[in-house]
Write a protein that holds these residues in place. Structure first.
Motif, PDB file in Angstrom:
ATOM      1  N   TYR A  17       0.843  -1.203   0.000  1.00 18.52           N
ATOM      2  CA  TYR A  17       0.000   0.000   0.000  1.00 18.52           C
ATOM      3  C   TYR A  17       0.877   1.252   0.000  1.00 18.52           C
ATOM      4  O   TYR A  17       1.763   1.394   0.846  1.00 18.52           O
ATOM      5  CB  TYR A  17      -0.902   0.004   1.245  1.00 18.52           C
ATOM      6  CG  TYR A  17      -1.534   1.346   1.515  1.00 18.52           C
ATOM      7  CD1 TYR A  17      -2.535   1.836   0.674  1.00 18.52           C
ATOM      8  CD2 TYR A  17      -1.109   2.138   2.577  1.00 18.52           C
ATOM      9  CE1 TYR A  17      -3.098   3.082   0.898  1.00 18.52           C
ATOM     10  CE2 TYR A  17      -1.676   3.378   2.820  1.00 18.52           C
ATOM     11  CZ  TYR A  17      -2.674   3.844   1.968  1.00 18.52           C
ATOM     12  OH  TYR A  17      -3.224   5.085   2.184  1.00 18.52           O
ATOM     13  N   ASN A  18       0.626   2.125  -0.938  1.00 15.39           N
ATOM     14  CA  ASN A  18       1.405   3.364  -1.057  1.00 15.39           C
ATOM     15  C   ASN A  18       0.614   4.526  -0.469  1.00 15.39           C
ATOM     16  O   ASN A  18      -0.361   4.987  -1.057  1.00 15.39           O
ATOM     17  CB  ASN A  18       1.725   3.611  -2.534  1.00 15.39           C
ATOM     18  CG  ASN A  18       2.602   4.832  -2.725  1.00 15.39           C
ATOM     19  OD1 ASN A  18       3.007   5.488  -1.751  1.00 15.39           O
ATOM     20  ND2 ASN A  18       2.892   5.157  -3.977  1.00 15.39           N
ATOM     21  N   VAL A  19       1.057   5.022   0.671  1.00 14.07           N
ATOM     22  CA  VAL A  19       0.303   6.051   1.399  1.00 14.07           C
ATOM     23  C   VAL A  19       0.224   7.371   0.626  1.00 14.07           C
ATOM     24  O   VAL A  19      -0.682   8.174   0.850  1.00 14.07           O
ATOM     25  CB  VAL A  19       0.930   6.277   2.804  1.00 14.07           C
ATOM     26  CG1 VAL A  19       2.253   7.021   2.693  1.00 14.07           C
ATOM     27  CG2 VAL A  19      -0.029   6.986   3.753  1.00 14.07           C
ATOM     28  N   VAL A  20       1.152   7.569  -0.302  1.00 16.78           N
ATOM     29  CA  VAL A  20       1.164   8.822  -1.069  1.00 16.78           C
ATOM     30  C   VAL A  20      -0.186   9.053  -1.755  1.00 16.78           C
ATOM     31  O   VAL A  20      -0.664  10.186  -1.862  1.00 16.78           O
ATOM     32  CB  VAL A  20       2.311   8.801  -2.108  1.00 16.78           C
ATOM     33  CG1 VAL A  20       2.234  10.016  -3.038  1.00 16.78           C
ATOM     34  CG2 VAL A  20       3.665   8.759  -1.388  1.00 16.78           C
ATOM     35  N   GLU A  59       0.914   5.629  -7.183  1.00 11.26           N
ATOM     36  CA  GLU A  59      -0.070   4.549  -7.293  1.00 11.26           C
ATOM     37  C   GLU A  59      -0.433   4.027  -5.909  1.00 11.26           C
ATOM     38  O   GLU A  59       0.456   3.833  -5.073  1.00 11.26           O
ATOM     39  CB  GLU A  59       0.516   3.376  -8.098  1.00 11.26           C
ATOM     40  CG  GLU A  59       0.725   3.657  -9.563  1.00 11.26           C
ATOM     41  CD  GLU A  59      -0.606   3.847 -10.274  1.00 11.26           C
ATOM     42  OE1 GLU A  59      -1.532   3.045 -10.043  1.00 11.26           O
ATOM     43  OE2 GLU A  59      -0.715   4.835 -11.047  1.00 11.26           O
ATOM     44  N   ARG A  60      -1.692   3.736  -5.685  1.00  6.77           N
ATOM     45  CA  ARG A  60      -2.118   3.264  -4.364  1.00  6.77           C
ATOM     46  C   ARG A  60      -1.611   1.855  -4.070  1.00  6.77           C
ATOM     47  O   ARG A  60      -1.216   1.557  -2.957  1.00  6.77           O
ATOM     48  CB  ARG A  60      -3.639   3.321  -4.244  1.00  6.77           C
ATOM     49  CG  ARG A  60      -4.143   2.894  -2.852  1.00  6.77           C
ATOM     50  CD  ARG A  60      -5.634   3.115  -2.658  1.00  6.77           C
ATOM     51  NE  ARG A  60      -5.930   4.496  -2.287  1.00  6.77           N
ATOM     52  CZ  ARG A  60      -6.431   5.406  -3.099  1.00  6.77           C
ATOM     53  NH1 ARG A  60      -6.723   5.094  -4.346  1.00  6.77           N
ATOM     54  NH2 ARG A  60      -6.643   6.636  -2.677  1.00  6.77           N
ATOM     55  N   TRP A  61      -1.640   0.982  -5.054  1.00 10.51           N
ATOM     56  CA  TRP A  61      -1.258  -0.419  -4.830  1.00 10.51           C
ATOM     57  C   TRP A  61      -0.118  -0.817  -5.762  1.00 10.51           C
ATOM     58  O   TRP A  61      -0.168  -0.552  -6.958  1.00 10.51           O
ATOM     59  CB  TRP A  61      -2.453  -1.353  -5.079  1.00 10.51           C
ATOM     60  CG  TRP A  61      -3.580  -1.091  -4.132  1.00 10.51           C
ATOM     61  CD1 TRP A  61      -4.757  -0.466  -4.427  1.00 10.51           C
ATOM     62  CD2 TRP A  61      -3.623  -1.424  -2.735  1.00 10.51           C
ATOM     63  NE1 TRP A  61      -5.541  -0.381  -3.298  1.00 10.51           N
ATOM     64  CE2 TRP A  61      -4.871  -0.968  -2.244  1.00 10.51           C
ATOM     65  CE3 TRP A  61      -2.741  -2.049  -1.863  1.00 10.51           C
ATOM     66  CZ2 TRP A  61      -5.253  -1.125  -0.917  1.00 10.51           C
ATOM     67  CZ3 TRP A  61      -3.115  -2.213  -0.544  1.00 10.51           C
ATOM     68  CH2 TRP A  61      -4.361  -1.755  -0.081  1.00 10.51           C
ATOM     69  N   ILE A  62       0.899  -1.462  -5.220  1.00  6.09           N
ATOM     70  CA  ILE A  62       2.037  -1.910  -6.027  1.00  6.09           C
ATOM     71  C   ILE A  62       2.221  -3.407  -5.769  1.00  6.09           C
ATOM     72  O   ILE A  62       2.323  -3.843  -4.612  1.00  6.09           O
ATOM     73  CB  ILE A  62       3.305  -1.102  -5.668  1.00  6.09           C
ATOM     74  CG1 ILE A  62       3.085   0.366  -6.096  1.00  6.09           C
ATOM     75  CG2 ILE A  62       4.550  -1.706  -6.322  1.00  6.09           C
ATOM     76  CD1 ILE A  62       4.190   1.315  -5.734  1.00  6.09           C
ATOM     77  N   ALA A  63       2.236  -4.186  -6.851  1.00  6.41           N
ATOM     78  CA  ALA A  63       2.242  -5.652  -6.731  1.00  6.41           C
ATOM     79  C   ALA A  63       3.537  -6.167  -6.095  1.00  6.41           C
ATOM     80  O   ALA A  63       4.630  -5.676  -6.389  1.00  6.41           O
ATOM     81  CB  ALA A  63       2.049  -6.279  -8.106  1.00  6.41           C
ATOM     82  N   ILE A  64       3.394  -7.154  -5.225  1.00  2.00           N
ATOM     83  CA  ILE A  64       4.549  -7.823  -4.626  1.00  2.00           C
ATOM     84  C   ILE A  64       4.923  -8.996  -5.534  1.00  2.00           C
ATOM     85  O   ILE A  64       4.098  -9.883  -5.757  1.00  2.00           O
ATOM     86  CB  ILE A  64       4.223  -8.359  -3.210  1.00  2.00           C
ATOM     87  CG1 ILE A  64       3.590  -7.252  -2.350  1.00  2.00           C
ATOM     88  CG2 ILE A  64       5.478  -8.919  -2.550  1.00  2.00           C
ATOM     89  CD1 ILE A  64       3.146  -7.724  -0.962  1.00  2.00           C
ATOM     90  N   PRO A  65       6.152  -9.011  -6.077  1.00  7.59           N
ATOM     91  CA  PRO A  65       6.517 -10.104  -6.986  1.00  7.59           C
ATOM     92  C   PRO A  65       6.407 -11.465  -6.293  1.00  7.59           C
ATOM     93  O   PRO A  65       6.671 -11.591  -5.098  1.00  7.59           O
ATOM     94  CB  PRO A  65       7.986  -9.794  -7.342  1.00  7.59           C
ATOM     95  CG  PRO A  65       8.162  -8.344  -7.057  1.00  7.59           C
ATOM     96  CD  PRO A  65       7.239  -8.033  -5.914  1.00  7.59           C
ATOM     97  N   GLU A  66       6.034 -12.485  -7.063  1.00  4.43           N
ATOM     98  CA  GLU A  66       5.840 -13.815  -6.496  1.00  4.43           C
ATOM     99  C   GLU A  66       7.131 -14.341  -5.863  1.00  4.43           C
ATOM    100  O   GLU A  66       7.101 -15.013  -4.832  1.00  4.43           O
ATOM    101  CB  GLU A  66       5.327 -14.792  -7.562  1.00  4.43           C
ATOM    102  CG  GLU A  66       5.061 -16.199  -7.057  1.00  4.43           C
ATOM    103  CD  GLU A  66       4.248 -16.280  -5.760  1.00  4.43           C
ATOM    104  OE1 GLU A  66       3.371 -15.437  -5.531  1.00  4.43           O
ATOM    105  OE2 GLU A  66       4.514 -17.210  -4.955  1.00  4.43           O
ATOM    106  N   ALA A 116      12.647  -7.705  -0.537  1.00  6.54           N
ATOM    107  CA  ALA A 116      12.174  -7.014  -1.740  1.00  6.54           C
ATOM    108  C   ALA A 116      13.335  -6.283  -2.421  1.00  6.54           C
ATOM    109  O   ALA A 116      13.522  -6.383  -3.638  1.00  6.54           O
ATOM    110  CB  ALA A 116      11.056  -6.025  -1.370  1.00  6.54           C
ATOM    111  N   GLN A 117      14.141  -5.562  -1.638  1.00  9.65           N
ATOM    112  CA  GLN A 117      15.250  -4.808  -2.235  1.00  9.65           C
ATOM    113  C   GLN A 117      16.266  -5.743  -2.885  1.00  9.65           C
ATOM    114  O   GLN A 117      16.780  -5.464  -3.970  1.00  9.65           O
ATOM    115  CB  GLN A 117      15.919  -3.928  -1.179  1.00  9.65           C
ATOM    116  CG  GLN A 117      15.030  -2.774  -0.710  1.00  9.65           C
ATOM    117  CD  GLN A 117      15.788  -1.788   0.177  1.00  9.65           C
ATOM    118  OE1 GLN A 117      16.845  -1.300  -0.197  1.00  9.65           O
ATOM    119  NE2 GLN A 117      15.246  -1.505   1.359  1.00  9.65           N
TER     120      GLN A 117
END
Lengths: 449, 449
Positions: A17-20, A59-66, A116-117
C-alpha cells in the motif's frame, strides 16, 4: 480465549500500500545540492530503476513479486496476538493487540523490505549490496535477504552497536555477509570522521555515508537502506495490511496504533494501511514513539536536511535534529537517527499522525513487564511502542475506557541481553535531554534555494 | 507453494499421549539403593503426586489442564514447515518437513513441559522450584514457566555453558529466576565435586545432583527435570501430535522422523505419537540422533544406573555411559548427558526405534546450510537432527527415492553465536571418540540386586 490470530498463507497481501495516494498534499521532492528536485535517474548510481520508480510512485497499490512472496512465506503472514496476560497485569479495560514481527529469521520486521530490495537489485543485474546497520537488525536482514537470492552483502555497522552486540555480527556472517565497525578507514567519509573524532562511537548517519560512497563507486554494487525512504516504508506496509485482516477476523478495529519510530519504516509499516481508513473518514489515532534522547519528531524542526552525516544523500524535507547531531548511546540502536522518513514527517507536520517521546528506563520497564506477562523478550526498539501502549492502557484503567490498542512488536531482544543485564542490575540510566547538542547541530542545517 | 502448515488454536491437542500404553512390554521400574522398586510415594519429597502419577501411568491419554493450554497458546500450535529451499539446496527428491519449536518465548521445545510442571507444582501448594540446565534452554523454560504461575525458580547451570552462554543467564534473570554456575559450594554434591575437581566444567549430572539435594531439603521447594523422566516426555508429545495433524492437512506422512537425543524428551516428543501408529502396524522409522562424543545409545550399555552424577536419584534401566562419564565440551550442551530416558532406552533395546551418532563439525555444517536456505538459525542440538536428515536426503538424491522426512527443529541458536563464530572461523574441531573414558566410567556402574 484465543491468543493468536493467524492468517493463512493464501491470504498474505498481494500488493503493498502506497500512502502517497491518500495524502491530502503530496510529499515534497528530494533536492540536489543546487536546491532543485533530484531527477529519478540521479539515484540510479546506487538504486535499481524499479525501486526508484516505487520511490516516486503515487499509485495506491504496487504488486509484490511472487519471488518475494515466496521468501516472505518463510515467516509471513506474521501472527497477531491478543495480549490477554499483559491486559491482566495492567488490570486495564483496554484490549491490547500486538503484531509479532519478531518471528522472521532475522528477528525483526526489517526483512520485509530487505527481501524485496535484494530481489529488485538481482533483477537489475546487481551482484553486491552495501548497507549500514545500527542495532544490527537491518544488517542481519539484508544478509539474510542477500543469501536468499545469491547476492554478496557488505555491512557497515555503527561501532557502538558492533561492540554492544557482537552476536549480531556473527549472525550476519552466518548468513554469509561481511561486517565492519563504522567509521572505518575504508571510505573517504569514514576517514574524515576518524580524523576529527578518532574515538567516534559511530552513528547511523556516518555508516550510511560509508555504504553509499562504496556503492556509488562500483558498477556491480548497489546500496540498500533499511528505513527512511518511501520504497522502504512501502515494503513494510504488509505489516499493517495483515493486521487489518487479522483484526477483521475477530471483528475488531484499533482506536490507537503505536510503533517505534527511528527512520520511520516500523511506524509506516503498521500505521499507513490504517491511515488509508483515516483518510476515508474512519477514527483512528496513529502514534509514532521515539526516544526522549533522540526526539526527532517531538523536538526537531521540519526542514530540508541530508539523510546521512556528511551530505552525500539528496536533501529531504523532514523532521531533523541536524545531520551532525550525535544521539546519546541509548540501547535502542535502531532509533538513534537524526532524521525521519519524509512521508512520516509530512503526515506529522500536517497534523494527521501523532508523536510522543519516552525515556529509556521507562521503555525497559515496559519491556520486562511484557516479557514477564506475554513471555516474548522484546527488542529495545519495540519497548518504545510497548511503553506507549502501557501508558495508554493505564490511562484506560483510570478512566474505565475499553479502548482497543494495537502496537508493532517489531523485533525480539535475543541479541540485546547486555542491555537487559544493565537494566536489571540498575546500571542503566536515562540520558538528559541533549538540548545544547541539538541547538548546535540545528545551526548546521543546509541552506536551501 | 505452501511453506507453513498451521493448526488453529482450537485444534491444539487436548491430551498428552503416553507411549507406555503401546509398548509391547512395560518399562522396567525405577529401583532404590536396596535394588527394590521405588514406591511412587518415595519421590514425593521432590515431585507433586500428580506428576508422580503421570510418571507411572499406563493410560494412553492424559488430559492437558486448561490453565496449561492457556499458557501454551502463547506459541502453540507451533508451525510445521515444508523445507522447500533446503530440498532445493540438496537437489533431493525427498520431501523435508520440520516442526518449528523455536517459536516458544524461550526458543525451544522445553517450555512444553516446564509450563505443565510449574502448574502441577503450584496446584500442590509448592512455592519454589529448583532445576539444572545445560545449554540454558531448560533453565530459561522453567524461569518462564515459573513466572507465568508466580513460582520462584532457582537454576543450577552447568559451568561450561554458564561461561559459553552468558546471555541465557540474563534471559532467565529477566524472567525473574536466580542462576548459579554448577558445581557450586551451596550443596553437598557441589562441594564434593569441587573438592575432587576444583576446575570442573560441570555436567548435567552434577547440576541435577545439586538441584535435587536442595529440593529434597526444603518443604516449600520441589525439583523440576527438563528431560529423561516419563512425565517430561509425556508433556512433549504435543509436538508429535500436532505434527501428525499438520501432515494430515497436506495429505502426507513421514517415512522417517529424526530428533536430537540427549535425555530423550526432544526425541520422545516428536516420535512417540508416530510410534502409536507403528505399534498399530504402520511403516515409520524413528531415529534418535546423538553426538558422537556422547554416544549413549550407540556406544553405551543397557543397564541400571543413576540419573545424576553422585547417586541421589533412583536407579533407572537405561542406556548409559556411566554416571561419572564426563562428556567432552561440545557446543550442544543439551546433549551432554551420560544416560537416556528409560522409555527411549527400552524402545531402542527392543529394536523398535533407531539411533545414530553424528560428529560436531557435521552438525554445524548442516546448521549453516539450513540457516542459509531456510533462514532460521538452529540450536546446536537441533543441528544434530538436521545433519541426520541431510544425510538421508542426500541418500535419496543418490537413489532417487522420494522419501518423506520429518525432523524436530527443537530450538533456535540465538544464544549460541559463540559456537557459530568458532565454526565459521575454523576453530571448532571434532572430538575423538572418548573410548577410554567411557570404558573407565562403565566400570563404576552400580551393582543391582
Amino acid at each position: 480465549m484465543q491468543t493468536k490470530i493467524l492468517l493463512p498463507e493464501a491470504q498474505m497481501p498481494s500488493h503493498w500500500y502506497n500512502v502517497v495516494a491518500d495524502m491530502p498534499t503530496p510529499p515534497d521532492p528530494y533536492l540536489g545540492p543546487d536546491g532543485r528536485p533530484v531527477p529519478p535517474e540521479a539515484m540510479a548510481a546506487i538504486f535499481p530503476m524499479s525501486l526508484i520508480e516505487q520511490e516516486v510512485s503515487a499509485e495506491r497499490w504496487i504488486a509484490i513479486p511472487e519471488e518475494v512472496r515466496e521468501v516472505l512465506r518463510l515467516w509471513r503472514p506474521s501472527p497477531l496476538f491478543r495480549a490477554h496476560r499483559l491486559e491482566a497485569a495492567l488490570d486495564t479495560p483496554a484490549k491490547i493487540y500486538y503484531k509479532n514481527e519478531a518471528v522472521s529469521p532475522a528477528g525483526s520486521h526489517k526483512p520485509n523490505t530487505a527481501v524485496a530490495q535484494a530481489w529488485f537489485n538481482k533483477q537489475a543485474g546487481i551482484k553486491r549490496l552495501t548497507t549500514e546497520t545500527g542495532a544490527g537488525q537491518w544488517g542481519c536482514s539484508l544478509a539474510l535477504a542477500g543469501q536468499m537470492f545469491g547476492l554478496e552483502v557488505r555491512v557497515y555497522m555503527v561501532k557502538v552497536s558492533y561492540e554492544q552486540k557482537p552476536y549480531r555480527r556473527s549472525l550476519m556472517q552466518t548468513w554469509g555477509a561481511e561486517v565492519f565497525p563504522s567509521p572505518t578507514d575504508m571510505t573517504g567519509a569514514g576517514r574524515k570522521i576518524l580524523a576529527a573524532h578518532p574515538d567516534s562511537p559511530g552513528s547511523l548517519g556516518i555508516a550510511i555515508s560509508e555504504a553509499v560512497e562504496e556503492a556509488a563507486g562500483r558498477q556491480d554494487t548497489n546500496y540498500a537502506l533499511g528505513s527512511v525512504l518511501n520504497h522502504v516504508l512501502l515494503h513494510q506496509t504488509i505489516i499493517g495490511e495483515e493486521a487489518k485482516k487479522q483484526l477483521a477476523l475477530v471483528g475488531d478495529y484499533p482506536d490507537m496504533v503505536f510503533a517505534p519510530c527511528g527512520g520511520g519504516s516500523n511506524f509506516g509499516g503498521i500505521a499507513f494501511p490504517f491511515f488509508a481508513d483515516k483518510a476515508a473518514g474512519k477514527q483512528v489515532r496513529l502514534v509514532a514513539v521515539e526516544p526522549s534522547s533522540c526526539p526527532t519528531l517531538t523536538k526537531g524542526v521540519y526542514a530540508y536536511d541530508w539523510g546521512d552525516a556528511v551530505g552525500l544523500t539528496p536533501l529531504m524535507h523532514m523532521y531533523t535534529l541536524g545531520h551532525d547531531f550525535m544521539p546519546p548511546g541509548i540501547h535502542a540502536g535502531g532509533l538513534r537517527y537524526h532524521g525521519d522518513s519524509a512521508l512520516v514527517s509530512k503526515l506529522y507536520n500536517d497534523g494527521l499522525i501523532e508523536a510522543m517521546a519516552v525515556p529509556q528506563l521507562e521503555t525497559f520497564e515496559a519491556g520486562v513487564l511484557f516479557a514477564r506477562s506475554e513471555g516474548i523478550l522484546p527488542a529495545p526498539e519495540s519497548c518504545h511502542a510497548i511503553a506507549a501502549t502501557v501508558r495508554e492502557a493505564k490511562q484506560c484503567a483510570r478512566t474505565g475506557e475499553p479502548k482497543t490498542l494495537l502496537f508493532n512488536l517489531s523485533g525480539h531482544g535475543h541479541f540485546d541481553m547486555t542491555s537487559y543485564d544493565r537494566y536489571l542490575s540498575g546500571e542503566l540510566e536515562d540520558f538528559e535531554y541533549p538540548e545544547a547538542a541539538i541547538r548546535e547541530s540545528l545551526q548546521h542545517l543546509p541552506k536551501v534555494g
